[in-house]
Design an enzyme around this catalytic site. Structure first.
Site, mmCIF file in Angstrom:
data_model
loop_
_atom_site.group_PDB
_atom_site.id
_atom_site.type_symbol
_atom_site.label_atom_id
_atom_site.label_comp_id
_atom_site.label_asym_id
_atom_site.label_seq_id
_atom_site.Cartn_x
_atom_site.Cartn_y
_atom_site.Cartn_z
ATOM 1 N N HIS A 44 47.227 42.420 42.044
ATOM 2 C CA HIS A 44 45.966 41.777 42.396
ATOM 3 C C HIS A 44 45.042 41.888 41.190
ATOM 4 C CE1 HIS A 44 42.232 40.577 44.111
ATOM 5 N NE2 HIS A 44 41.706 41.742 43.846
ATOM 6 N N ASP A 56 44.352 36.397 47.061
ATOM 7 C CA ASP A 56 44.923 35.536 46.022
ATOM 8 C C ASP A 56 45.760 34.423 46.659
ATOM 9 O OD1 ASP A 56 44.313 37.485 43.603
ATOM 10 O OD2 ASP A 56 45.161 38.664 45.224
#
Ligand code: NAX
Length: 327
Positions: free
Chosen positions: A189, A161
């Site tokens: 996440h 990410d």
């Protein structure tokens, strides 16, 4: 020369495994002077074990000077014996018709067993990275199942990410990714993660001022980073593998070898930072030095950011509630 270290990788015959193992063996994760022994875990299933054999044949055929040992396992109790690093990649994917609760339960079983095995047989300093989804909650389960190991040694991968956010900011500003400092991603996440460039700089200039577009932040940047996994599946027909493996390498390399003061993002068990409850595995900005990460504390959190952080925390607490009867 250095003493070899033991690196366990689970899900070693999967697609992330295939993009990951060769880079570990070539020294990209722990350094070009660090010999490694790979301890590879796959499910006992005959097809999976055979595929693992094939991957190991290819590893052999690379004749990597740093790869001084390699083992195939179907039991975490042997796979994790004396390991210094454990990359937990294998997980149960969501099958057709599978409810979220079933998915959580199936993974809880895997990560309870693996946490217990780490607790019993791994090095007391083992550094654990959970990649398999739901990564934060799986890391939490493994950590809770390994009470004799330091909780801080259990981490989840938010680095993909983080890297996705870097590349979006680079594209928006027209600057190279390497010039972007102090970016971070908070939380889970999952699409609820909060990628945050409020503190980021490029050549000493504030990224926030360079972009100066809150509408872009809220309606383009955050959804693009948050839904990137789905966009890759849509384009490639398969989930992200090389970029995920690359992020795992980045995470472990930085943790082991340090970041020279640069911020990176790691999912780590909270010690109450930013009001995140103790032990929740949450993405935070960190620096790493001497094999330890350190969370950047005291950053101001504005109303927009607080709302985003609350949302991703709420999701994580929900996942935790969904597995608490299994721990
Ligand atoms: P694959 O399905 O290609 O490979 C997974 C492998 O794990 C399979 O070979 C399977 O046999 C093995 N496995 C399953 N259970 C196991 C167990 N209990 N012990 C050992 N091995 C086991 O999936 P792949 O594309 O490699 O993805 C692996 C995991 O990473 C998935 O859970 C996926 O959702 C997750 N991801 C996490 C990311 C992150 O940023 N944290 C991003 C990429 C990826 O989606």
């Amino acid at each position: 020369s250095k003493k070899p270290v033991r690196v366990a990788v689970t899900g070693a015959a999967g697609q992330i495994g295939y993009a990951l193992l060769f880079r570990i063996a070539s020294g990209e994760m722990l350094g070009k002077d660090q010999p490694v022994i790979l301890q590879l875990l796959e499910i006992p299933d005959e097809k999976a074990q055979k595929a693992l054999t094939g991957v190991m044949m290819e590893l052999q055929d690379c004749a990597f000077p740093l790869l001084v040992g390699m083992e195939a396992h179907s039991d975490p109790m042997t796979a994790f014996k004396d390991v210094d690093y454990a990359l937990l990649v294998g997980a149960r994917p969501r099958g057709p018709g599978m409810e979220r609760a079933d998915l959580l339960a199936a993974n809880a079983q895997i990560f309870t067993a693996q946490g217990k095995a780490l607790d019993k047989v791994a090095s007391r300093n083992v550094k654990v990275l959970v990649v398999g989804n739901p990564a934060n909650t799986n890391a939490y389960i493994a950590m809770k199942s390994a009470p004799s190991l330091p909780a801080k040694n259990f981490t989840a991968m938010l680095r993909l990410d983080h890297n996705r956010a870097l590349s979006q900011v680079a594209a928006k500003t027209g600057k190279p990714v390497a010039a972007i400092k102090k970016l971070t991603v908070w939380g889970n996440h999952s699409p609820t993660m909060y990628a945050d460039y409020r503190f980021a700089t490029i050549d000493g200039q504030d990224v926030k001022d360079m972009i100066n577009d809150q509408e872009w932040n809220a309606n383009v940047f955050l959804p693009t980073v948050g839904k990137r996994g789905a966009a890759i599946i849509d384009a490639r027909g398969l989930s992200s593998a090389a970029s995920a493996a690359n992020a795992a390498i980045d995470h472990m390399r930085d943790w082991a070898l340090g970041t020279n003061g640069e911020w990176v993002t790691m999912g780590v068990p909270s010690q109450g930072w930013y009001g995140i409850p103790q032990d929740v595995i949450f993405g935070f900005p960190v620096t790493c030095e001497n094999g330890e990460y350190k969370v950047i504390e005291g950053l101001p959190i504005d109303a927009f950011s607080q709302e985003r952080i609350n949302k991703t925390l709420e999701e994580l607490e929900g996942e935790k509630d969904g597995v608490k009867h299994l721990l």
